[in-house]
Design a protein around this motif. Structure first.
Motif, PDB file in Angstrom:
ATOM      1  N   GLU A   1      16.864 -11.961  41.251  1.00  0.00           N
ATOM      2  CA  GLU A   1      17.712 -13.155  41.243  1.00  0.00           C
ATOM      3  C   GLU A   1      18.506 -13.253  42.550  1.00  0.00           C
ATOM      4  O   GLU A   1      18.638 -14.334  43.130  1.00  0.00           O
ATOM      5  CB  GLU A   1      18.662 -13.122  40.049  1.00  0.00           C
ATOM      6  CG  GLU A   1      19.471 -14.386  39.912  1.00  0.00           C
ATOM      7  CD  GLU A   1      20.283 -14.408  38.640  1.00  0.00           C
ATOM      8  OE1 GLU A   1      21.526 -14.417  38.753  1.00  0.00           O
ATOM      9  OE2 GLU A   1      19.676 -14.404  37.561  1.00  0.00           O
ATOM     10  N   HIS A   2      19.003 -12.125  43.019  1.00  0.00           N
ATOM     11  CA  HIS A   2      19.722 -12.103  44.296  1.00  0.00           C
ATOM     12  C   HIS A   2      18.808 -12.539  45.442  1.00  0.00           C
ATOM     13  O   HIS A   2      19.207 -13.357  46.292  1.00  0.00           O
ATOM     14  CB  HIS A   2      20.284 -10.704  44.563  1.00  0.00           C
ATOM     15  CG  HIS A   2      20.857 -10.527  45.925  1.00  0.00           C
ATOM     16  ND1 HIS A   2      22.060 -11.084  46.299  1.00  0.00           N
ATOM     17  CD2 HIS A   2      20.377  -9.869  47.018  1.00  0.00           C
ATOM     18  CE1 HIS A   2      22.309 -10.783  47.561  1.00  0.00           C
ATOM     19  NE2 HIS A   2      21.308 -10.042  48.026  1.00  0.00           N
TER      20      HIS A   2
ATOM     21  N   THR B   1      13.310 -12.685  32.100  1.00  0.00           N
ATOM     22  CA  THR B   1      14.500 -13.439  32.500  1.00  0.00           C
ATOM     23  C   THR B   1      15.698 -12.524  32.349  1.00  0.00           C
ATOM     24  O   THR B   1      15.699 -11.609  31.517  1.00  0.00           O
ATOM     25  CB  THR B   1      14.715 -14.689  31.626  1.00  0.00           C
ATOM     26  OG1 THR B   1      14.954 -14.278  30.284  1.00  0.00           O
ATOM     27  CG2 THR B   1      13.524 -15.628  31.701  1.00  0.00           C
ATOM     28  N   LEU B   2      16.704 -12.789  33.144  1.00  0.00           N
ATOM     29  CA  LEU B   2      17.914 -11.983  33.089  1.00  0.00           C
ATOM     30  C   LEU B   2      18.620 -12.163  31.743  1.00  0.00           C
ATOM     31  O   LEU B   2      19.098 -11.187  31.149  1.00  0.00           O
ATOM     32  CB  LEU B   2      18.842 -12.359  34.249  1.00  0.00           C
ATOM     33  CG  LEU B   2      19.948 -11.400  34.586  1.00  0.00           C
ATOM     34  CD1 LEU B   2      19.401 -10.013  34.878  1.00  0.00           C
ATOM     35  CD2 LEU B   2      20.741 -11.886  35.777  1.00  0.00           C
ATOM     36  N   SER B   3      18.639 -13.386  31.238  1.00  0.00           N
ATOM     37  CA  SER B   3      19.304 -13.640  29.951  1.00  0.00           C
ATOM     38  C   SER B   3      18.565 -12.951  28.799  1.00  0.00           C
ATOM     39  O   SER B   3      19.198 -12.415  27.887  1.00  0.00           O
ATOM     40  CB  SER B   3      19.410 -15.136  29.693  1.00  0.00           C
ATOM     41  OG  SER B   3      18.127 -15.720  29.614  1.00  0.00           O
TER      42      SER B   3
ATOM     43  N   ALA C   1      16.137 -14.377  45.220  1.00  0.00           N
ATOM     44  CA  ALA C   1      15.813 -15.797  45.052  1.00  0.00           C
ATOM     45  C   ALA C   1      16.950 -16.676  45.580  1.00  0.00           C
ATOM     46  O   ALA C   1      16.702 -17.695  46.241  1.00  0.00           O
ATOM     47  CB  ALA C   1      15.534 -16.106  43.586  1.00  0.00           C
ATOM     48  N   LYS C   2      18.201 -16.277  45.305  1.00  0.00           N
ATOM     49  CA  LYS C   2      19.343 -17.044  45.820  1.00  0.00           C
ATOM     50  C   LYS C   2      19.390 -16.983  47.342  1.00  0.00           C
ATOM     51  O   LYS C   2      19.670 -17.983  48.006  1.00  0.00           O
ATOM     52  CB  LYS C   2      20.649 -16.493  45.243  1.00  0.00           C
ATOM     53  CG  LYS C   2      20.898 -16.890  43.822  1.00  0.00           C
ATOM     54  CD  LYS C   2      22.209 -16.311  43.318  1.00  0.00           C
ATOM     55  CE  LYS C   2      22.429 -16.686  41.859  1.00  0.00           C
ATOM     56  NZ  LYS C   2      23.646 -16.068  41.325  1.00  0.00           N
TER      57      LYS C   2
ATOM     58  N   LYS D   1      16.702 -19.227  48.653  1.00  0.00           N
ATOM     59  CA  LYS D   1      17.101 -20.631  48.461  1.00  0.00           C
ATOM     60  C   LYS D   1      18.113 -21.026  49.522  1.00  0.00           C
ATOM     61  O   LYS D   1      18.035 -22.137  50.096  1.00  0.00           O
ATOM     62  CB  LYS D   1      17.697 -20.800  47.059  1.00  0.00           C
ATOM     63  CG  LYS D   1      18.357 -22.118  46.792  1.00  0.00           C
ATOM     64  CD  LYS D   1      17.365 -23.131  46.299  1.00  0.00           C
ATOM     65  CE  LYS D   1      18.054 -24.372  45.798  1.00  0.00           C
ATOM     66  NZ  LYS D   1      18.285 -25.381  46.795  1.00  0.00           N
TER      67      LYS D   1
ATOM     68  N   LEU E   1      15.616  -7.279  37.717  1.00  0.00           N
ATOM     69  CA  LEU E   1      15.794  -8.729  37.560  1.00  0.00           C
ATOM     70  C   LEU E   1      17.020  -9.233  38.321  1.00  0.00           C
ATOM     71  O   LEU E   1      16.992 -10.334  38.881  1.00  0.00           O
ATOM     72  CB  LEU E   1      15.876  -9.093  36.083  1.00  0.00           C
ATOM     73  CG  LEU E   1      14.564  -8.942  35.310  1.00  0.00           C
ATOM     74  CD1 LEU E   1      14.781  -9.145  33.826  1.00  0.00           C
ATOM     75  CD2 LEU E   1      13.517  -9.904  35.830  1.00  0.00           C
ATOM     76  N   GLU E   2      18.084  -8.438  38.354  1.00  0.00           N
ATOM     77  CA  GLU E   2      19.261  -8.830  39.138  1.00  0.00           C
ATOM     78  C   GLU E   2      18.918  -8.879  40.622  1.00  0.00           C
ATOM     79  O   GLU E   2      19.348  -9.776  41.342  1.00  0.00           O
ATOM     80  CB  GLU E   2      20.421  -7.871  38.879  1.00  0.00           C
ATOM     81  CG  GLU E   2      21.084  -8.074  37.529  1.00  0.00           C
ATOM     82  CD  GLU E   2      22.121  -7.016  37.209  1.00  0.00           C
ATOM     83  OE1 GLU E   2      22.160  -5.959  37.886  1.00  0.00           O
ATOM     84  OE2 GLU E   2      22.899  -7.238  36.268  1.00  0.00           O
TER      85      GLU E   2
END
Length: 191
Positions: free
Chosen positions: A155-156, A67-69, A158-159, A162, A151-152
């Protein structure tokens, strides 16, 4: 005159004894200081090597929770290590080298044999352990930054996916009802 001569010889002998005693005290003081430096070197070397031994596995652990966090948390821990934990150990390493060099110089000046630290605690051994720690640190930092970028990017993506899904869902809303109408059966190709 005989009495004066006797007093002179008595006091002269006392002065020589006192000078000899002062010299012996000075030699003992130098030896005690040298032994204190040897003990301090051994203690610093042991502590530094133990810290390196404990820290290296943490730097070689290349796992995250994906996870990014979690990766950001690991980056914060690494920054804390670099800013808070490592600088005092770097000072200890410098103090260790200074103590060793001071001790060797003192022994050489007093015509004593050089001091050899116990096995595995030579300055070269500590330098090699430190070099291994820095290599592990560099590898960890490279891996961590690459993992963060990966991971960034995920996430990009995935957005982005979406967003495309939302656009497709919006477009497809009502299309199923339109296809059920079957009004296309009455149409001809020429229309």
């Amino acid at each position: 005159m005989t009495y004066v001569s006797a007093y002179y010889h008595a006091f002269s002998g006392a002065q020589q004894a006192e000078t000899a005693a002062n010299r012996i005290c000075k030699v003992l003081k130098v030896n005690q200081e040298n032994e204190r430096l040897m003990e301090e070197y051994e203690r610093l070397a042991s502590d530094l090597l133990e810290w390196i031994r404990r820290t290296k596995p943490w730097l070689e652990n290349r796992t995250t929770d994906n996870t990014l966090s979690g990766t950001m948390r690991k980056l914060d821990e690494f920054r804390d290590y670099r800013r808070v934990q490592k600088p005092p150990r770097l000072e200890d390493k410098a103090k260790l080298e200074t103590t060793f060099n001071t001790l060797q110089t003192r022994l050489r000046l007093s015509n004593r044999p050089a001091s050899l630290p116990s096995e595995g605690k030579m300055v070269s051994d500590i330098a090699n352990a430190w070099k291994g720690l820095e290599l592990s640190e560099k590898g960890f930092e490279d891996w961590l930054l690459n993992e963060l970028q990966r991971l960034e990017r995920l996430e990009h993506l995935a957005k982005k996916f979406k967003n495309k899904c939302d656009i497709h869902e919006e477009w497809s809303t009502g299309k199923e009802d339109m296809l059920r109408l079957e009004d296309f059966k009455k149409c001809r190709l020429t229309d």
